[in-house]
Design an enzyme around this catalytic site. Sequence first.
Site, PDB file in Angstrom:
ATOM      1  N   LYS A  17     -19.373 -26.623 -22.816  1.00 16.25           N
ATOM      2  CA  LYS A  17     -20.648 -27.275 -22.466  1.00 16.25           C
ATOM      3  C   LYS A  17     -20.575 -27.887 -21.066  1.00 16.25           C
ATOM      4  CE  LYS A  17     -21.772 -28.079 -27.277  1.00 16.25           C
ATOM      5  NZ  LYS A  17     -22.117 -28.985 -28.370  1.00 16.25           N
ATOM      6  N   GLN A  61     -20.596 -34.985 -30.156  1.00 16.28           N
ATOM      7  CA  GLN A  61     -20.059 -33.777 -30.797  1.00 16.28           C
ATOM      8  C   GLN A  61     -19.641 -34.070 -32.238  1.00 16.28           C
ATOM      9  OE1 GLN A  61     -20.172 -30.826 -29.250  1.00 16.28           O
ATOM     10  NE2 GLN A  61     -19.084 -29.628 -30.764  1.00 16.28           N
ATOM     11  N   ASP A  84     -29.686 -32.428 -29.180  1.00 13.76           N
ATOM     12  CA  ASP A  84     -29.251 -31.630 -30.334  1.00 13.76           C
ATOM     13  C   ASP A  84     -30.382 -31.458 -31.359  1.00 13.76           C
ATOM     14  OD1 ASP A  84     -26.536 -30.810 -30.156  1.00 13.76           O
ATOM     15  OD2 ASP A  84     -25.851 -32.868 -30.515  1.00 13.76           O
TER      16      ASP A  84
HETATM   17  N1  L34 Z   1     -23.431 -32.568 -31.795  1.00 14.61           N
HETATM   18  N2  L34 Z   1     -21.994 -30.963 -32.622  1.00 14.61           N
HETATM   19  C1  L34 Z   1     -23.100 -31.277 -31.938  1.00 14.61           C
HETATM   20  N3  L34 Z   1     -23.903 -30.330 -31.370  1.00 14.61           N
HETATM   21  C2  L34 Z   1     -23.593 -29.019 -31.497  1.00 14.61           C
HETATM   22  O1  L34 Z   1     -24.411 -28.092 -30.999  1.00 14.61           O
HETATM   23  C3  L34 Z   1     -22.436 -28.661 -32.193  1.00 14.61           C
HETATM   24  N4  L34 Z   1     -22.024 -27.346 -32.305  1.00 14.61           N
HETATM   25  C4  L34 Z   1     -21.345 -26.914 -33.523  1.00 14.61           C
HETATM   26  C5  L34 Z   1     -20.227 -27.927 -33.805  1.00 14.61           C
HETATM   27  N5  L34 Z   1     -20.591 -29.302 -33.520  1.00 14.61           N
HETATM   28  C6  L34 Z   1     -21.652 -29.665 -32.769  1.00 14.61           C
HETATM   29  C7  L34 Z   1     -21.504 -26.670 -31.247  1.00 14.61           C
HETATM   30  O2  L34 Z   1     -21.601 -27.035 -30.097  1.00 14.61           O
HETATM   31  C8  L34 Z   1     -20.814 -25.551 -33.114  1.00 14.61           C
HETATM   32  N6  L34 Z   1     -20.870 -25.541 -31.661  1.00 14.61           N
HETATM   33  C9  L34 Z   1     -20.292 -24.563 -30.825  1.00 14.61           C
HETATM   34  C10 L34 Z   1     -20.491 -24.551 -29.461  1.00 14.61           C
HETATM   35  C11 L34 Z   1     -19.881 -23.598 -28.649  1.00 14.61           C
HETATM   36  C12 L34 Z   1     -19.086 -22.644 -29.187  1.00 14.61           C
HETATM   37  C13 L34 Z   1     -18.873 -22.634 -30.548  1.00 14.61           C
HETATM   38  C14 L34 Z   1     -19.469 -23.592 -31.368  1.00 14.61           C
HETATM   39  C15 L34 Z   1     -18.416 -21.665 -28.293  1.00 14.61           C
HETATM   40  O3  L34 Z   1     -18.341 -21.867 -27.112  1.00 14.61           O
HETATM   41  N7  L34 Z   1     -17.885 -20.561 -28.832  1.00 14.61           N
HETATM   42  C16 L34 Z   1     -17.215 -19.518 -28.085  1.00 14.61           C
HETATM   43  C17 L34 Z   1     -15.730 -19.430 -28.398  1.00 14.61           C
HETATM   44  C18 L34 Z   1     -15.042 -20.733 -28.469  1.00 14.61           C
HETATM   45  C19 L34 Z   1     -13.538 -20.602 -28.697  1.00 14.61           C
HETATM   46  O4  L34 Z   1     -12.912 -19.825 -27.983  1.00 14.61           O
HETATM   47  O5  L34 Z   1     -13.020 -21.297 -29.596  1.00 14.61           O
HETATM   48  C20 L34 Z   1     -17.832 -18.182 -28.495  1.00 14.61           C
HETATM   49  O6  L34 Z   1     -17.756 -17.248 -27.712  1.00 14.61           O
HETATM   50  O7  L34 Z   1     -18.353 -18.105 -29.612  1.00 14.61           O
END
Ligand code: L34
Length: 249
Positions: A17, A61, A84
């Site tokens: 982020k 988060q 959010d």
């Molecule tokens: N307050 N908490 C709050 N807001 C959110 O919108 C979230 N969420 C979920 C968990 N907690 C939160 C997220 O940000 C899930 N989530 C989230 C955000 C980004 C990614 C995954 C989950 C992400 O960047 N995923 C990458 C891979 C990450 C890695 O390598 O571990 C992807 O390509 O899917």
Amino acid sequence: MVIVGDDPASQVYVKNKEKACEAVGFNSFKYALPAETTEEELLALVDKLNNDDRVDGILVQLPLPKHLDDKIIINNIRVDKDVDAFHPVNVGKIMIGDYSFLPCTPAGVMELIKSTGTEVAGKECVVIGRSNIVGKPQAMLLLHENGTVTITHSKTKDLKAVCRRADILVAAVGRARMVKADYIKEGAVVIDVGMNRDENGKLCGDVDFEDCKEKAGFITPVPGGVGPMTIAMLMKNTLTAGKEHHGIK
Ligand code: L34
């Protein structure tokens, strides 16, 4: 952005982020607090950010360490900085279709569906999972687009048969590669919200991508699917909040 404790997955998401903010030209301030942070301390920080004119969007988060109650914290984020869309006022606005922010993950899923050229209206949409963060708001967004929506959960009878009816299947259960080819209809749009680690510690979704990729019409991978879209929607909400605060159309 506020992160409490040292959950490694949360740290990666928050880092992503931060990078996104930099890429689009937003200033971001990251507050990394120790796991022992008290409710009082966290609320004091939220209050400080609520009143800081340089801050248009606040994100705490999740998950928070067990001794902290998400509900109390979220209830104290200013509604117009709640990028959010987790605050009960914003959740309520989504229910009645009158909103400035959509919750990031479900909104990202809608964008992914739209990108396939698939019209949601009249389609059978099945959501696996009923969480407040994904399942429930996802169902509502699909309903707003006139989908015929079914929410399934752990008590659903014959989940496989219900999923096989879906023209649009959104998997948000948190069980590694649970959805196999026999859960999906030929040509369905399959969106994978899962973020799991398999027995080898490898990041994977709720859908068995290899098993389903031939049968699905469209399918999203993990990583590289819903996760990046969640972040893109966070940027969108933050821009909306910023414009509103500064009176820009
Ligand atoms: N307050 N908490 C709050 N807001 C959110 O919108 C979230 N969420 C979920 C968990 N907690 C939160 C997220 O940000 C899930 N989530 C989230 C955000 C980004 C990614 C995954 C989950 C992400 O960047 N995923 C990458 C891979 C990450 C890695 O390598 O571990 C992807 O390509 O899917």
